[in-house]
Design an enzyme around this catalytic site. Structure first.
Site, PDB file in Angstrom:
ATOM      1  N   GLU A 178      -8.081  17.706   4.086  1.00 31.56           N
ATOM      2  CA  GLU A 178      -7.395  16.683   4.885  1.00 31.56           C
ATOM      3  C   GLU A 178      -7.002  17.218   6.265  1.00 31.56           C
ATOM      4  O   GLU A 178      -7.121  16.507   7.270  1.00 31.56           O
ATOM      5  CB  GLU A 178      -6.173  16.175   4.118  1.00 31.56           C
ATOM      6  CG  GLU A 178      -6.569  15.383   2.879  1.00 31.56           C
ATOM      7  CD  GLU A 178      -5.423  15.071   1.936  1.00 31.56           C
ATOM      8  OE1 GLU A 178      -5.687  14.449   0.898  1.00 31.56           O
ATOM      9  OE2 GLU A 178      -4.272  15.451   2.232  1.00 31.56           O
TER      10      GLU A 178
ATOM     11  N   LYS B 125       3.210   7.393   8.093  1.00 28.29           N
ATOM     12  CA  LYS B 125       2.351   6.206   8.001  1.00 28.29           C
ATOM     13  C   LYS B 125       2.836   5.082   8.930  1.00 28.29           C
ATOM     14  O   LYS B 125       3.972   5.111   9.418  1.00 28.29           O
ATOM     15  CB  LYS B 125       2.306   5.740   6.543  1.00 28.29           C
ATOM     16  CG  LYS B 125       1.703   6.786   5.597  1.00 28.29           C
ATOM     17  CD  LYS B 125       1.499   6.204   4.209  1.00 28.29           C
ATOM     18  CE  LYS B 125       0.865   7.216   3.279  1.00 28.29           C
ATOM     19  NZ  LYS B 125       0.570   6.635   1.956  1.00 28.29           N
TER      20      LYS B 125
ATOM     21  N   ASN C 156       4.523   3.523   1.913  1.00 22.87           N
ATOM     22  CA  ASN C 156       5.446   4.540   1.398  1.00 22.87           C
ATOM     23  C   ASN C 156       5.759   5.663   2.393  1.00 22.87           C
ATOM     24  O   ASN C 156       6.065   6.779   2.004  1.00 22.87           O
ATOM     25  CB  ASN C 156       4.959   5.083   0.044  1.00 22.87           C
ATOM     26  CG  ASN C 156       3.629   5.785   0.132  1.00 22.87           C
ATOM     27  OD1 ASN C 156       3.015   5.836   1.184  1.00 22.87           O
ATOM     28  ND2 ASN C 156       3.185   6.360  -0.971  1.00 22.87           N
TER      29      ASN C 156
ATOM     30  N   TYR D  15      -9.523   8.129   2.818  1.00 23.65           N
ATOM     31  CA  TYR D  15      -9.128   7.766   1.452  1.00 23.65           C
ATOM     32  C   TYR D  15     -10.330   7.471   0.545  1.00 23.65           C
ATOM     33  O   TYR D  15     -10.183   6.803  -0.482  1.00 23.65           O
ATOM     34  CB  TYR D  15      -8.168   6.577   1.479  1.00 23.65           C
ATOM     35  CG  TYR D  15      -6.741   6.953   1.852  1.00 23.65           C
ATOM     36  CD1 TYR D  15      -5.959   7.733   0.999  1.00 23.65           C
ATOM     37  CD2 TYR D  15      -6.168   6.528   3.040  1.00 23.65           C
ATOM     38  CE1 TYR D  15      -4.651   8.073   1.315  1.00 23.65           C
ATOM     39  CE2 TYR D  15      -4.853   6.861   3.370  1.00 23.65           C
ATOM     40  CZ  TYR D  15      -4.110   7.628   2.493  1.00 23.65           C
ATOM     41  OH  TYR D  15      -2.811   7.967   2.805  1.00 23.65           O
TER      42      TYR D  15
ATOM     43  N   HIS E 235       2.431  10.566   3.710  1.00 24.43           N
ATOM     44  CA  HIS E 235       1.419  11.107   2.802  1.00 24.43           C
ATOM     45  C   HIS E 235       1.669  12.605   2.656  1.00 24.43           C
ATOM     46  O   HIS E 235       2.089  13.253   3.611  1.00 24.43           O
ATOM     47  CB  HIS E 235       0.017  10.891   3.391  1.00 24.43           C
ATOM     48  CG  HIS E 235      -1.058  11.655   2.674  1.00 24.43           C
ATOM     49  ND1 HIS E 235      -1.598  11.223   1.487  1.00 24.43           N
ATOM     50  CD2 HIS E 235      -1.656  12.829   2.968  1.00 24.43           C
ATOM     51  CE1 HIS E 235      -2.500  12.100   1.086  1.00 24.43           C
ATOM     52  NE2 HIS E 235      -2.558  13.085   1.970  1.00 24.43           N
TER      53      HIS E 235
HETATM   54  P1  CMP Z   1      -0.800   8.591  -0.582  1.00 25.01           P
HETATM   55  O1  CMP Z   1      -0.010   9.743  -1.072  1.00 25.01           O
HETATM   56  O2  CMP Z   1      -1.073   8.496   0.866  1.00 25.01           O
HETATM   57  O3  CMP Z   1      -2.189   8.549  -1.359  1.00 25.01           O
HETATM   58  C1  CMP Z   1      -2.848   7.381  -1.753  1.00 25.01           C
HETATM   59  C2  CMP Z   1      -2.067   6.160  -1.394  1.00 25.01           C
HETATM   60  O4  CMP Z   1      -2.466   4.980  -2.043  1.00 25.01           O
HETATM   61  C3  CMP Z   1      -0.636   6.332  -1.814  1.00 25.01           C
HETATM   62  O5  CMP Z   1      -0.003   7.277  -1.005  1.00 25.01           O
HETATM   63  C4  CMP Z   1      -0.102   4.920  -1.726  1.00 25.01           C
HETATM   64  O6  CMP Z   1       0.321   4.585  -0.418  1.00 25.01           O
HETATM   65  C5  CMP Z   1      -1.332   4.127  -2.075  1.00 25.01           C
HETATM   66  N1  CMP Z   1      -1.185   3.567  -3.411  1.00 25.01           N
HETATM   67  C6  CMP Z   1      -1.122   4.232  -4.561  1.00 25.01           C
HETATM   68  N2  CMP Z   1      -0.973   3.358  -5.590  1.00 25.01           N
HETATM   69  C7  CMP Z   1      -0.932   2.127  -5.048  1.00 25.01           C
HETATM   70  C8  CMP Z   1      -0.802   0.833  -5.579  1.00 25.01           C
HETATM   71  N3  CMP Z   1      -0.647   0.628  -6.891  1.00 25.01           N
HETATM   72  N4  CMP Z   1      -0.799  -0.203  -4.720  1.00 25.01           N
HETATM   73  C9  CMP Z   1      -0.955   0.001  -3.386  1.00 25.01           C
HETATM   74  N5  CMP Z   1      -1.096   1.225  -2.814  1.00 25.01           N
HETATM   75  C10 CMP Z   1      -1.067   2.273  -3.650  1.00 25.01           C
END
Ligand code: CMP
Length: 138
Positions: A127, A10, A113, A50, A116
């Protein structure tokens, strides 16, 4: 059980220069790369990827973040790929991720984070197909 999963490094991680270290940890974790590209998503493209989270309160923030800088998208192969990759990256919230996982090592927050990972075989296929044509997967 499928042997493929889909990942993105990311914008937080590419921006901090962690791309090489993350890919190294993925490869050392036993995954082989079947497709890969470096690109920057538009907000429309990030929103479409998303779409499943559209009703969530964090959707707008997620779309803005995922289109804020370059990403690396890849299809990975390993036996039991989806489950094993989710173990390698750790919990969505890096504060809850196990020691040694990619998110523990490189992620700052639940929103930013670092990586993904697909949550099911079905989503891994959807995906992967979002980013790669059949000519680009090996
Ligand atoms: P990802 O695994 O890419 O899938 C959905 C994404 O939404 C997740 O990682 C996080 O980066 C994001 N996400 C999930 N929960 C939250 C949250 N509470 N606040 C902000 N982003 C979130």
């Amino acid at each position: 059980m499928s042997n493929r999963t889909f990942t993105m490094v990311k914008p937080d991680a590419t921006g901090k220069g962690y791309t090489g270290a993350i890919l190294d940890q993925i490869i050392k974790g036993g995954f082989s790369i079947k497709a890969m590209k470096w690109l920057k998503l538009t907000p429309e493209q990030a929103g479409a990827f998303y779409e499943v989270h559209k009703a969530r309160p964090f959707y707008g923030e997620l779309v803005e973040f995922m289109s804020s800088g370059p990403i690396v998208a890849a299809i990975l192969e390993k036996e039991n790929a989806v489950e094993d990759f989710r173990k390698l990256i750790g919990a969505t919230n890096p504060a809850q991720a196990e020691e040694g996982t990619i998110r523990k090592n490189f992620a700052a927050s639940i929103g930013e984070n670092a990586v993904h990972g697909s949550d099911s075989d079905e989503n891994a296929a959807i995906e992967g197909a979002f980013f790669f044509s059949r000519l680009e997967r090996f």
